[in-house]
Scaffold this motif. Sequence first.
Motif, mmCIF file in Angstrom:
data_model
loop_
_atom_site.group_PDB
_atom_site.id
_atom_site.type_symbol
_atom_site.label_atom_id
_atom_site.label_comp_id
_atom_site.label_asym_id
_atom_site.label_seq_id
_atom_site.Cartn_x
_atom_site.Cartn_y
_atom_site.Cartn_z
ATOM 1 N N MET A 114 -66.848 -59.012 -70.631
ATOM 2 C CA MET A 114 -68.018 -59.211 -71.405
ATOM 3 C C MET A 114 -68.268 -60.892 -71.423
ATOM 4 S SD MET A 114 -68.660 -57.951 -75.217
ATOM 5 C CE MET A 114 -69.172 -56.219 -74.647
ATOM 6 N N GLU A 115 -69.496 -61.157 -71.431
ATOM 7 C CA GLU A 115 -69.605 -62.682 -71.416
ATOM 8 C C GLU A 115 -70.194 -63.089 -73.005
ATOM 9 O OE1 GLU A 115 -72.361 -63.854 -68.564
ATOM 10 O OE2 GLU A 115 -71.076 -63.162 -66.763
ATOM 11 N N ASN A 116 -70.115 -64.294 -73.363
ATOM 12 C CA ASN A 116 -70.547 -64.544 -74.499
ATOM 13 C C ASN A 116 -71.012 -65.969 -74.807
ATOM 14 O OD1 ASN A 116 -68.503 -66.437 -75.700
ATOM 15 N ND2 ASN A 116 -67.031 -64.867 -75.013
ATOM 16 N N SER A 117 -71.741 -66.229 -75.649
ATOM 17 C CA SER A 117 -72.472 -67.672 -75.854
ATOM 18 C C SER A 117 -71.736 -68.274 -76.862
ATOM 19 C CB SER A 117 -73.888 -67.513 -75.756
ATOM 20 O OG SER A 117 -74.328 -66.853 -76.844
ATOM 21 N N ILE A 118 -70.765 -67.867 -77.604
ATOM 22 C CA ILE A 118 -70.111 -68.431 -78.839
ATOM 23 C C ILE A 118 -69.848 -70.014 -78.761
ATOM 24 C CG2 ILE A 118 -67.968 -68.546 -80.396
ATOM 25 C CD1 ILE A 118 -67.746 -65.581 -79.566
ATOM 26 N N ARG A 119 -69.311 -70.629 -77.583
ATOM 27 C CA ARG A 119 -69.056 -71.961 -77.306
ATOM 28 C C ARG A 119 -70.379 -72.838 -77.777
ATOM 29 N NH1 ARG A 119 -66.289 -72.303 -72.791
ATOM 30 N NH2 ARG A 119 -64.141 -72.602 -73.837
ATOM 31 N N GLU A 120 -71.495 -72.353 -76.934
ATOM 32 C CA GLU A 120 -72.749 -73.095 -76.957
ATOM 33 C C GLU A 120 -73.263 -72.880 -78.577
ATOM 34 O OE1 GLU A 120 -71.883 -70.586 -74.642
ATOM 35 O OE2 GLU A 120 -71.862 -71.724 -72.756
ATOM 36 N N ARG A 121 -73.424 -71.888 -78.915
ATOM 37 C CA ARG A 121 -73.803 -71.621 -80.409
ATOM 38 C C ARG A 121 -73.076 -72.374 -81.306
ATOM 39 N NH1 ARG A 121 -77.975 -72.044 -83.205
ATOM 40 N NH2 ARG A 121 -77.819 -70.666 -85.232
ATOM 41 N N ARG A 122 -71.728 -72.390 -81.210
ATOM 42 C CA ARG A 122 -70.674 -73.201 -82.233
ATOM 43 C C ARG A 122 -71.207 -74.692 -82.086
ATOM 44 N NH1 ARG A 122 -66.281 -75.826 -80.782
ATOM 45 N NH2 ARG A 122 -66.082 -74.955 -78.804
ATOM 46 N N LYS A 123 -71.276 -75.105 -80.801
ATOM 47 C CA LYS A 123 -71.584 -76.630 -80.737
ATOM 48 C C LYS A 123 -72.904 -76.948 -81.092
ATOM 49 C CE LYS A 123 -68.315 -77.650 -76.833
ATOM 50 N NZ LYS A 123 -68.169 -78.473 -75.507
ATOM 51 N N GLU A 124 -73.951 -76.232 -81.097
ATOM 52 C CA GLU A 124 -75.308 -76.215 -81.612
ATOM 53 C C GLU A 124 -75.005 -76.748 -83.112
ATOM 54 O OE1 GLU A 124 -77.918 -72.892 -80.768
ATOM 55 O OE2 GLU A 124 -77.986 -73.317 -78.664
ATOM 56 N N LEU A 125 -74.204 -75.653 -83.898
ATOM 57 C CA LEU A 125 -74.105 -75.828 -85.175
ATOM 58 C C LEU A 125 -72.986 -77.095 -85.669
ATOM 59 C CD1 LEU A 125 -73.919 -72.222 -86.011
ATOM 60 C CD2 LEU A 125 -76.037 -73.861 -86.328
ATOM 61 N N GLY A 126 -72.420 -77.827 -84.664
ATOM 62 C CA GLY A 126 -71.516 -78.773 -84.845
ATOM 63 C C GLY A 126 -70.288 -78.222 -85.463
ATOM 64 N N LEU A 127 -69.780 -77.052 -85.199
ATOM 65 C CA LEU A 127 -68.365 -76.468 -85.666
ATOM 66 C C LEU A 127 -67.329 -76.490 -84.473
ATOM 67 C CD1 LEU A 127 -69.780 -73.165 -86.930
ATOM 68 C CD2 LEU A 127 -69.128 -75.029 -88.302
ATOM 69 N N SER A 128 -66.202 -76.946 -84.963
ATOM 70 C CA SER A 128 -64.991 -76.948 -84.067
ATOM 71 C C SER A 128 -64.525 -75.577 -84.123
ATOM 72 C CB SER A 128 -64.087 -77.934 -84.721
ATOM 73 O OG SER A 128 -63.499 -77.385 -85.885
ATOM 74 N N GLN A 129 -63.644 -75.434 -83.059
ATOM 75 C CA GLN A 129 -63.053 -74.023 -83.095
ATOM 76 C C GLN A 129 -62.215 -73.735 -84.262
ATOM 77 O OE1 GLN A 129 -60.761 -74.192 -79.386
ATOM 78 N NE2 GLN A 129 -62.458 -73.410 -78.069
ATOM 79 N N GLU A 130 -61.610 -74.774 -84.721
ATOM 80 C CA GLU A 130 -60.583 -74.574 -85.911
ATOM 81 C C GLU A 130 -61.386 -74.189 -87.235
ATOM 82 O OE1 GLU A 130 -57.224 -74.536 -87.910
ATOM 83 O OE2 GLU A 130 -57.298 -74.965 -86.021
ATOM 84 N N GLU A 131 -62.784 -75.019 -87.442
ATOM 85 C CA GLU A 131 -63.596 -74.406 -88.559
ATOM 86 C C GLU A 131 -63.886 -73.199 -88.426
ATOM 87 O OE1 GLU A 131 -65.599 -74.657 -91.980
ATOM 88 O OE2 GLU A 131 -64.289 -76.346 -91.232
ATOM 89 N N LEU A 132 -64.440 -72.564 -87.110
ATOM 90 C CA LEU A 132 -65.103 -71.436 -86.903
ATOM 91 C C LEU A 132 -63.853 -70.275 -87.038
ATOM 92 C CD1 LEU A 132 -67.199 -69.304 -86.295
ATOM 93 C CD2 LEU A 132 -66.692 -69.672 -83.938
ATOM 94 N N ALA A 133 -62.705 -70.746 -86.602
ATOM 95 C CA ALA A 133 -61.639 -69.624 -86.892
ATOM 96 C C ALA A 133 -61.282 -69.470 -88.313
ATOM 97 C CB ALA A 133 -60.395 -70.080 -85.976
ATOM 98 N N LYS A 134 -61.251 -70.480 -89.183
ATOM 99 C CA LYS A 134 -60.803 -70.617 -90.483
ATOM 100 C C LYS A 134 -62.024 -69.767 -91.417
ATOM 101 C CE LYS A 134 -58.471 -74.833 -91.209
ATOM 102 N NZ LYS A 134 -58.540 -76.257 -92.084
ATOM 103 N N ARG A 135 -63.231 -69.817 -90.936
ATOM 104 C CA ARG A 135 -64.232 -69.150 -91.313
ATOM 105 C C ARG A 135 -64.278 -67.545 -90.963
ATOM 106 N NH1 ARG A 135 -70.057 -72.342 -91.125
ATOM 107 N NH2 ARG A 135 -69.096 -74.401 -91.968
ATOM 108 N N CYS A 136 -63.683 -67.357 -89.999
ATOM 109 C CA CYS A 136 -63.663 -65.854 -89.672
ATOM 110 C C CYS A 136 -62.334 -65.171 -89.633
ATOM 111 C CB CYS A 136 -63.813 -65.749 -88.148
ATOM 112 S SG CYS A 136 -65.628 -66.119 -87.771
ATOM 113 N N GLY A 137 -61.143 -66.153 -90.283
ATOM 114 C CA GLY A 137 -59.828 -65.499 -90.617
ATOM 115 C C GLY A 137 -59.060 -65.179 -89.530
ATOM 116 N N VAL A 138 -59.192 -66.033 -88.529
ATOM 117 C CA VAL A 138 -58.468 -65.992 -87.071
ATOM 118 C C VAL A 138 -58.025 -67.425 -86.843
ATOM 119 C CG1 VAL A 138 -59.605 -64.044 -86.360
ATOM 120 C CG2 VAL A 138 -60.397 -66.270 -85.817
#
Length: 64
Positions: free
Chosen positions: A1-25
């Motif tokens: 399965m392909e995804n566009s998470i990286r692109e969308r995350r960068k558009e919103l100015g979020l780091s992987q760490e920030e997104l992970a914290k918000r999602c509990g992973v």
Amino acid sequence: MENSIRERRKELGLSQEELAKRCGVSRQTVNAIENNKYDPTLSLAFALAKELQTTVDTLFLPER
């Protein structure tokens, strides 16, 4: 399965760490999903979509 998470995350100015914290992973989980090495659970997919202000259908596409 392909995804566009990286692109969308960068558009919103979020780091992987920030997104992970918000999602509990861990940051490593977000990294693995972005690199198509791990398919998230349905609940995590919905959490990612919510935090990235989009839909699951937009984030995840079947491989071509």
